[in-house]
Design an enzyme around this catalytic site. Structure first.
Site, PDB file in Angstrom:
ATOM      1  NE  ARG A 114      65.482 -29.823   2.595  1.00 33.39           N
ATOM      2  CZ  ARG A 114      65.413 -28.659   1.941  1.00 33.39           C
ATOM      3  NH1 ARG A 114      65.010 -28.601   0.708  1.00 33.39           N
ATOM      4  NH2 ARG A 114      65.775 -27.536   2.541  1.00 33.39           N
ATOM      5  CE  LYS A 178      61.533 -32.772  -3.991  1.00 37.64           C
ATOM      6  NZ  LYS A 178      61.603 -31.999  -2.763  1.00 37.64           N
ATOM      7  NE  ARG A 312      58.707 -20.209  -3.121  1.00 35.15           N
ATOM      8  CZ  ARG A 312      57.968 -21.274  -3.384  1.00 35.15           C
ATOM      9  NH1 ARG A 312      57.839 -21.701  -4.610  1.00 35.15           N
ATOM     10  NH2 ARG A 312      57.336 -21.910  -2.429  1.00 35.15           N
TER      11      ARG A 312
END
Ligand code: BTN
Length: 317
Positions: A114, A178, A312
């Protein structure tokens, strides 16, 4: 080349002679192929005199025959490609393909992430897949990328990774790290006939990234400890993906919204949402009926959507 890699994929030592015998070539031909393999796939090979050759770590390569038999959509299994998303888009532009089709690869040389980022895609370690999917109703596009994230999260939970959570819009995390990402690319008129390429990358067996990833990451193998069967992981993932696509096609994002919020890692947390140099602070209320992020800001509730946004946790969260 891939026959040679398959022989070595057990991570054990193989002599040049036995490899040559299995492949029906000379030892020097094996030596040449090994050199090409190291270069082409950036695979580390150990050579020990008297014992032969071994990979630094075993690989679980994709089992094409099993995939063809068990996968509910037609698929192309690629050895190495720039990007499975790019391959799906090329297929669409050439054939105007209307039916769903899956593209998976052992390696991507230019994996797309992304916001223009690179997606690290080492040979045979993780899953890199793109589903080319015709969109029948434009309603389906609302929250579609969140729906795909949810499918990945559900697949991970189904395989025992019960701490997998979502981060808006479609990252999949375990803890703060992640483990998977989703990239959707749309072709055509969203209000009429269009196709979406649903790209998914899942960190399956990767243990090291050679400093190629600039964010906190983990993999299924890092969490579980052992090598995972990538073919099996892919089949579970595709099954979940097709199931969630059925739900969104039938009910729109409304049928998924509650489950998505339950799986959201940062529900109720104070966050900072950024787009370029601009940032907004607020507390996550959830998502709206179209998958936009709802934030409680000082001035009241605000909703945000768009692929260029990044989220965030605030320092004081
Ligand atoms: C992200 O940045 O989180 C999205 C990553 C998406 C990566 C996958 S890997 C398979 C598909 N092909 C690509 O080039 N990108 C997606």
């Amino acid at each position: 080349m891939s026959d040679l890699l398959r022989l070595l994929s057990d991570g054990r030592f193989h002599s040049g002679e036995s490899l040559g015998r299995s492949l029906g070539v000379t030892r020097s031909a094996v030596w040449k192929q090994l050199q090409q393999m190291e270069e082409r796939y950036a695979i580390a090979l150990h050579k020990v005199q008297g014992r032969g050759y071994k990979l630094s770590s075993p690989l679980s390569l994709l089992d094409e025959a099993r995939l063809r038999q068990a996968c509910a959509v037609p698929l192309d299994v690629l050895d190495s490609v720039d990007s499975t998303n790019a391959e799906a888009l090329r297929c669409l532009s050439v054939s105007g393909e209307v039916a769903p089709r899956l593209f998976v690869a052992e390696q991507q040389s230019a994996g797309r992430g992304r916001r223009g980022r690179h997606w690290h895609s080492p040979y045979g370690e993780n899953l890199y897949l793109s589903l080319l999917f015709p969109v029948e109703h434009s309603l389906m596009l609302d929250g579609l990328s969140l729906c795909v994230g949810l499918a990945v999260q559900c697949a991970l939970v189904e395989m025992g990774f019960v701490d997998a959570r979502l981060k808006w819009p479609n990252d999949v995390l375990v803890g703060d790290a992640k483990i998977a990402g989703v990239l959707l690319e749309l072709v055509g008129d969203p209000a009429d006939r269009c196709h979406v390429v649903i790209g998914v990358g899942v960190n399956v067996n990767m243990l090291q990234d050679e400093n190629r990833i600039d964010q906190d990451w983990t993999s299924m193998r890092r969490i579980q400890g052992g090598l995972l069967d990538r073919t099996e992981v892919l089949l579970v993932l595709i099954d979940q993906l097709l199931r969630q696509l059925d739900v969104i096609a039938e009910t729109g994002f409304a049928g998924i919204r509650q489950r998505w919020e339950q799986a959201h890692a940062w529900q109720g947390r104070r966050v900072r949402l950024s787009a370029g140099n601009q940032a907004v602070d607020g507390v996550v209320l959830g998502v709206d009926g179209r998958g936009a992020l709802r934030l409680q800001c000082d001035e009241g509730e605000r909703c945000f959507s768009g692929g260029e946004l990044s989220l965030r946790l605030s320092d004081d969260s």
